[in-house]
Scaffold this active site. Structure first.
Site, PDB file in Angstrom:
ATOM      1  N   LYS A 190       0.791  -1.242   0.000  1.00  0.00           N
ATOM      2  CA  LYS A 190       0.000   0.000   0.000  1.00  0.00           C
ATOM      3  C   LYS A 190       0.822   1.290   0.000  1.00  0.00           C
ATOM      4  O   LYS A 190       0.378   2.306  -0.512  1.00  0.00           O
ATOM      5  CB  LYS A 190      -0.898   0.031   1.244  1.00  0.00           C
TER       6      LYS A 190
ATOM      7  N   ASP B  30     -10.181   4.596   2.127  1.00  0.00           N
ATOM      8  CA  ASP B  30     -10.527   4.371   3.539  1.00  0.00           C
ATOM      9  C   ASP B  30     -11.103   5.637   4.167  1.00  0.00           C
ATOM     10  O   ASP B  30     -11.914   5.561   5.090  1.00  0.00           O
ATOM     11  CB  ASP B  30      -9.284   3.952   4.341  1.00  0.00           C
TER      12      ASP B  30
END
Ligand code: ATR
Length: 280
Positions: free
Chosen positions: A71, A106
């Site tokens: 990520k 997110d």
């Protein structure tokens, strides 16, 4: 290259291949909207990651999700937006006129889930966020963007909370872990971003009885679905937002970017995921 790639397919790239709920979510939406597309899991080791990302379309994909351990590294291989850069990690990739872009969904997953759980959670002047990893940075970014005045940030390793405060500015107030209980009476929102309360981990010990009656409690952990923290908050009659809701809402934007239609988080989809979590 995986077999049977559909004409418009996205994938989840991680290492090692872990059990993920993302295929269940995206296949449900493809079916519900009658779209011809696919979503696969690609297990890509660190040494093959750069090649895979730089040739994502040649591997048959129109975009994808990124998970552990890639990520952070993906930022250098793509054109990240402001959100991904602020959080220091991206979880969603898509092609924009031939350029591979990266974002972090997110942030909106967390905020949209709260918005669907309670209509006035953002009236709070003070929020308390527990944990200072990547998930915490997304939560803090979302709360700042939404205008929350003060974000108390507690972490076992205080230096990580201080680093986030340094990055995001004076509205983020690092708090030693042992001082959590002292701020509870003035926080309107409590968020757990640590792994405490997750299956196999110790529970998170917070004196929820010290929170104001109108407080909202959010937990990013979704295995188990009802964490000890959420159970204690509900027993007191507090409003809650669970980690499964965030997982579902964070998936919306990726699907829209890849397949061109904005999908809905319905009770039916939630039930599907809940039964999958129960089986696991
Ligand atoms: P993520 O990127 O998912 O947020 P992470 O960077 O591993 O994951 O962060 C995990 C968080 O859980 C950290 O805030 C960690 O605290 P430290 O920074 O002190 O490691 C927190 N955490 C994990 N186990 C914990 C424990 N037993 N007690 C308190 N905090 C804990």
């Amino acid at each position: 290259m995986p077999n049977q790639i559909k004409p418009h397919a996205a994938c989840l790239i991680g290492w090692p291949a872990a059990h993920s709920r993302s295929p269940l979510i995206h296949h449900h939406w493809l079916r519900a909207l009658g779209l011809d597309g696919g979503y696969s899991i690609e297990s890509v080791p660190p040494e093959g990651f750069a090649e895979f990302i730089l040739n994502l379309s040649k591997h048959g994909y129109i975009g994808g999700n990124i998970t552990i351990p890639h990520k952070e590294r993906v930022l250098k291989l793509t054109a990240p937006d402001q959100r991904a850069r602020a959080v220091g990690a991206a979880n969603t990739l898509w092609y924009d006129h031939g350029t591979l872009r990266a974002t972090n969904t997110d942030i909106e997953g967390f905020i949209d889930n709260l918005d669907h759980s309670s209509d006035d959670w953002d009236h709070a002047d003070d929020a308390l966020v527990l944990g200072a990893g990547g998930a915490s940075r997304a939560v803090v970014f979302g709360l700042l963007e939404r205008g929350i005045k003060r974000i108390h940030l507690a972490n076992r390793t205080i230096g990580r909370a201080q680093a986030i405060a340094h990055q995001f500015g004076a509205r983020v107030l690092p708090l030693p872990w042992e001082d959590i209980n002292s701020v509870l009476p003035r926080v309107g929102l409590l968020v757990n971003t640590t792994s405490l309360g997750m299956y196999g981990q110790p529970p998170l010990e917070v004196a929820t009885e010290r929170l104001p009656a109108e407080a909202v409690v959010a937990d990013l952990v979704y295995v188990p679905l009802q964490t000890p923290l959420l159970a204690a908050a509900r027993a007191r009659g507090l409003r809650t937002a669970d980690g499964l809701g965030m997982l579902l809402y964070q998936a919306v934007r990726g699907f829209e970017l890849w397949f061109g239609q904005r999908p809905e988080v319905t009770p039916e989809l939630r039930e599907l995921l809940e039964s999958d979590l129960t089986v696991a």
